[in-house]
Write a protein that holds these residues in place. Structure first.
Motif, PDB file in Angstrom:
ATOM      1  N   MET A 108      46.795  58.547   6.977  1.00 35.94           N
ATOM      2  CA  MET A 108      47.021  58.778   5.274  1.00 35.94           C
ATOM      3  C   MET A 108      47.484  57.702   4.675  1.00 35.94           C
ATOM      4  O   MET A 108      47.238  57.193   3.552  1.00 35.94           O
ATOM      5  CB  MET A 108      47.827  60.153   5.226  1.00 35.94           C
ATOM      6  N   GLY A 109      48.454  57.041   5.256  1.00 30.67           N
ATOM      7  CA  GLY A 109      49.251  55.848   4.603  1.00 30.67           C
ATOM      8  C   GLY A 109      48.150  54.637   4.390  1.00 30.67           C
ATOM      9  O   GLY A 109      48.346  54.060   3.182  1.00 30.67           O
ATOM     10  N   ASN A 110      47.324  54.436   5.379  1.00 29.16           N
ATOM     11  CA  ASN A 110      46.272  53.365   4.971  1.00 29.16           C
ATOM     12  C   ASN A 110      45.262  53.752   4.104  1.00 29.16           C
ATOM     13  O   ASN A 110      44.994  52.712   3.129  1.00 29.16           O
ATOM     14  CB  ASN A 110      45.427  53.238   6.317  1.00 29.16           C
ATOM     15  N   LEU A 111      45.173  55.166   3.829  1.00 28.97           N
ATOM     16  CA  LEU A 111      44.063  55.415   2.669  1.00 28.97           C
ATOM     17  C   LEU A 111      44.810  55.265   1.137  1.00 28.97           C
ATOM     18  O   LEU A 111      44.253  55.065   0.328  1.00 28.97           O
ATOM     19  CB  LEU A 111      43.615  57.053   3.057  1.00 28.97           C
ATOM     20  N   PHE A 112      46.247  55.563   1.334  1.00 31.99           N
ATOM     21  CA  PHE A 112      46.766  55.427   0.134  1.00 31.99           C
ATOM     22  C   PHE A 112      46.831  53.960  -0.346  1.00 31.99           C
ATOM     23  O   PHE A 112      46.727  53.675  -1.612  1.00 31.99           O
ATOM     24  CB  PHE A 112      48.288  55.903   0.113  1.00 31.99           C
ATOM     25  N   LEU A 113      47.356  53.249   0.641  1.00 40.41           N
ATOM     26  CA  LEU A 113      47.157  51.668   0.197  1.00 40.41           C
ATOM     27  C   LEU A 113      45.817  51.218  -0.103  1.00 40.41           C
ATOM     28  O   LEU A 113      45.738  50.249  -0.804  1.00 40.41           O
ATOM     29  CB  LEU A 113      47.730  51.133   1.728  1.00 40.41           C
ATOM     30  N   ALA A 114      44.692  51.562   0.552  1.00 45.24           N
ATOM     31  CA  ALA A 114      43.380  51.409   0.114  1.00 45.24           C
ATOM     32  C   ALA A 114      43.181  51.728  -1.148  1.00 45.24           C
ATOM     33  O   ALA A 114      42.596  50.805  -1.941  1.00 45.24           O
ATOM     34  CB  ALA A 114      42.337  51.896   1.203  1.00 45.24           C
ATOM     35  N   TRP A 115      43.392  52.777  -1.532  1.00 46.32           N
ATOM     36  CA  TRP A 115      43.423  53.376  -3.135  1.00 46.32           C
ATOM     37  C   TRP A 115      43.944  52.440  -3.722  1.00 46.32           C
ATOM     38  O   TRP A 115      43.404  52.126  -4.948  1.00 46.32           O
ATOM     39  CB  TRP A 115      44.014  54.751  -3.142  1.00 46.32           C
ATOM     40  N   LYS A 116      45.400  51.920  -3.826  1.00 47.13           N
ATOM     41  CA  LYS A 116      46.068  51.220  -4.481  1.00 47.13           C
ATOM     42  C   LYS A 116      45.075  49.786  -4.632  1.00 47.13           C
ATOM     43  O   LYS A 116      45.342  49.206  -5.761  1.00 47.13           O
ATOM     44  CB  LYS A 116      47.442  50.830  -3.979  1.00 47.13           C
ATOM     45  N   GLU A 117      44.856  49.069  -3.734  1.00 54.07           N
ATOM     46  CA  GLU A 117      44.024  47.887  -3.565  1.00 54.07           C
ATOM     47  C   GLU A 117      42.712  48.101  -4.419  1.00 54.07           C
ATOM     48  O   GLU A 117      42.473  47.186  -5.323  1.00 54.07           O
ATOM     49  CB  GLU A 117      43.861  47.381  -2.301  1.00 54.07           C
ATOM     50  N   PHE A 118      42.319  49.233  -4.240  1.00 60.04           N
ATOM     51  CA  PHE A 118      40.787  49.445  -4.723  1.00 60.04           C
ATOM     52  C   PHE A 118      40.858  49.725  -6.331  1.00 60.04           C
ATOM     53  O   PHE A 118      39.994  49.138  -7.149  1.00 60.04           O
ATOM     54  CB  PHE A 118      40.213  50.559  -4.097  1.00 60.04           C
ATOM     55  N   ARG A 119      41.879  50.366  -7.035  1.00 55.21           N
ATOM     56  CA  ARG A 119      41.943  50.561  -8.170  1.00 55.21           C
ATOM     57  C   ARG A 119      42.428  49.492  -9.115  1.00 55.21           C
ATOM     58  O   ARG A 119      42.212  49.721 -10.327  1.00 55.21           O
ATOM     59  CB  ARG A 119      43.149  51.754  -8.579  1.00 55.21           C
ATOM     60  N   LYS A 120      42.728  48.226  -8.573  1.00 52.46           N
ATOM     61  CA  LYS A 120      43.295  47.211  -9.426  1.00 52.46           C
ATOM     62  C   LYS A 120      41.993  46.737 -10.475  1.00 52.46           C
ATOM     63  O   LYS A 120      41.046  46.355  -9.739  1.00 52.46           O
ATOM     64  CB  LYS A 120      43.547  46.006  -8.501  1.00 52.46           C
ATOM     65  N   GLY A 121      42.176  46.859 -11.699  1.00 53.17           N
ATOM     66  CA  GLY A 121      41.182  46.185 -12.509  1.00 53.17           C
ATOM     67  C   GLY A 121      39.941  47.309 -12.698  1.00 53.17           C
ATOM     68  O   GLY A 121      39.273  46.992 -13.562  1.00 53.17           O
TER      69      GLY A 121
END
Length: 323
Positions: free
Chosen positions: A1-14
Motif C-alpha cells: 500500500m505504501g508503494n501505491l500511495f507514493l506512486a499516486w503522489k508521483e503520478f498526480r504531479k501536474g
C-alpha cells in the motif's frame, strides 16, 4: 500500500486539474485499497487505452491508459527502476535520472573532442535508428530479460499484465514502456560496448551514435549491428536513417547540430520554434491561452537556446512576440 500511495503522489504531479484524476482522487483511499486487493488477489485487469496523435516534431501515436492503470505503472516503475538502472551503461541517456537530452549532447561533444584530439584530426559519426522500435519489441523476449533479475512470481504476474495489455510491442505513453525500452536495448548497449568494444558510443532511446577516425571501419559495423539486432532482439536498423557524416560537417543529434567549435540548433527545430511561438502569440491575443501559459511557452523555448549558439534565434523570437 505504501508503494501505491507514493506512486499516486508521483503520478498526480501536474495532473490534478484533469477531470479523470479529480474523479479518482474524490474516492482516493477506496480506489487505492481496491487496486491493492486486485493486485494481491490477482484479479487486476488492465483497461483499454485512449489513442491520440502528437507531433514532436514527427507524428507519433500515443496510447493513454486510465488513471488506475497509470498508478500501477508508476508503482511497478518505482520498484524496477533502481534494480535495472545500475546494470545499464553510463552512456544510455533516455528516461533516466540525471541523464536526458542535454547531457547526451554534452557527452557527444566531449566524445568528439577526445576522438578528434581537440579538433586536430577529422573523425566520422555513424548515426543509426531502429525501425518502428516500440511496435517491434518482442514481448516474450522482454519478459525473459526481466525474469533474469526479478524472480518473484507475483511481481512477474503483474508485469506480464502490463506488457500484455497492448496488442503489439509496447505502447508509447506508459512510464513502464520507457523502462522496458532501456531493458530491451541494454542488450544492444552491452554488445556494442563489450563485444565490439566501442569507446565512443552513446544511445538515446532507439537512436545511437558511434565515433571513429576511420570511415570504412564504421561502415563495417553496420551489418554486424544489424545482424545482432535481427538475431538477438528481433529488430532492424531503419535503412533510411543510417547516416555517416564528418564531424566538421556537423553531427545532428536530439535537436542540435554539434560542430568542432560550437553547437547550433537544428534547422527544423528552429523553424518549429518560430511557428509555435507565432501560434502562442495569436492564441494569447485571442484569449485562447492565459498569460501564464504564454510565458511558460516562451521560457521553455528560450531554455532550449541556452544550450547552443542561439543569440540570433532569440532575437527573432523576441521580434515575433513584439510584432
Amino acid at each position: 500500500m505504501g508503494n501505491l500511495f507514493l506512486a499516486w503522489k508521483e503520478f498526480r504531479k501536474g495532473k490534478r486539474s484533469k477531470i479523470d484524476v479529480q474523479q479518482f482522487e474524490f474516492n482516493l483511499e477506496n480506489n487505492l485499497f481496491q487496486l491493492h486487493r486486485e493486485s494481491k488477489n490477482k484479479t487486476y485487469q488492465h483497461s483499454h487505452y485512449t489513442a491520440f496523435n502528437v507531433c514532436d516534431p514527427k507524428l507519433r501515436r500515443i496510447h493513454k491508459a486510465t488513471v488506475k492503470d497509470r498508478i500501477i505503472h508508476h508503482a511497478i516503475f518505482r520498484i524496477l527502476y533502481p534494480i535495472f538502472d545500475k546494470s545499464f551503461i553510463f552512456d544510455s541517456y533516455s528516461c533516466r535520472i540525471k541523464k536526458g537530452t542535454h547531457r547526451a549532447v554534452n557527452r557527444l561533444e566531449k566524445f568528439c573532442q577526445k576522438a578528434s584530439q581537440n579538433n586536430s584530426r577529422n573523425i566520422f559519426a555513424l548515426k543509426c535508428d531502429i525501425k518502428k522500435f516500440f511496435d517491434s519489441v518482442n514481448r516474450e523476449l522482454l519478459l525473459q530479460l526481466i525474469r533474469k533479475k526479478i524472480q518473484d512470481k507475483n511481481a512477474i504476474w503483474l508485469i506480464e499484465k502490463i506488457i500484455q495489455s497492448f496488442p503489439k510491442g509496447i505502447p508509447l505513453g506508459n512510464v513502464t514502456s520507457q523502462l522496458f525500452a532501456n531493458i530491451y536495448l541494454n542488450e544492444l548497449d552491452q554488445f556494442v560496448k563489450h563485444k565490439l568494444k566501442e569507446k565512443y558510443y552513446l544511445r538515446y532511446c532507439d537512436d545511437f551514435i558511434i565515433l571513429s577516425d576511420k570511415k570504412d571501419y564504421l561502415l563495417g559495423l553496420i551489418p554486424k549491428i544489424d545482424t545482432f539486432l535481427q538475431e538477438q532482439l528481433k529488430l532492424n536498423l531503419h535503412p533510411n536513417k543510417i547516416i555517416l557524416r564528418k564531424y566538421r560537417q556537423g553531427i545532428d543529434f536530439l535537436g542540435y547540430v554539434v560542430l568542432p567549435h560550437h553547437r547550433v540548433l537544428r534547422t527544423k527545430t528552429k523553424r518549429r520554434i518560430f511557428k509555435k511561438m507565432q501560434k502562442k502569440k495569436t492564441d494569447f491575443q485571442c484569449n485562447l491561452i492565459s498569460k501564464e501559459s504564454f510565458d511558460q511557452g516562451r521560457q521553455s523555448y528560450l531554455g532550449v537556446l541556452r544550450h547552443c549558439k542561439g543569440w540570433e534565434i532569440r532575437k527573432k523570437i523576441e521580434k515575433i512576440l513584439r510584432g
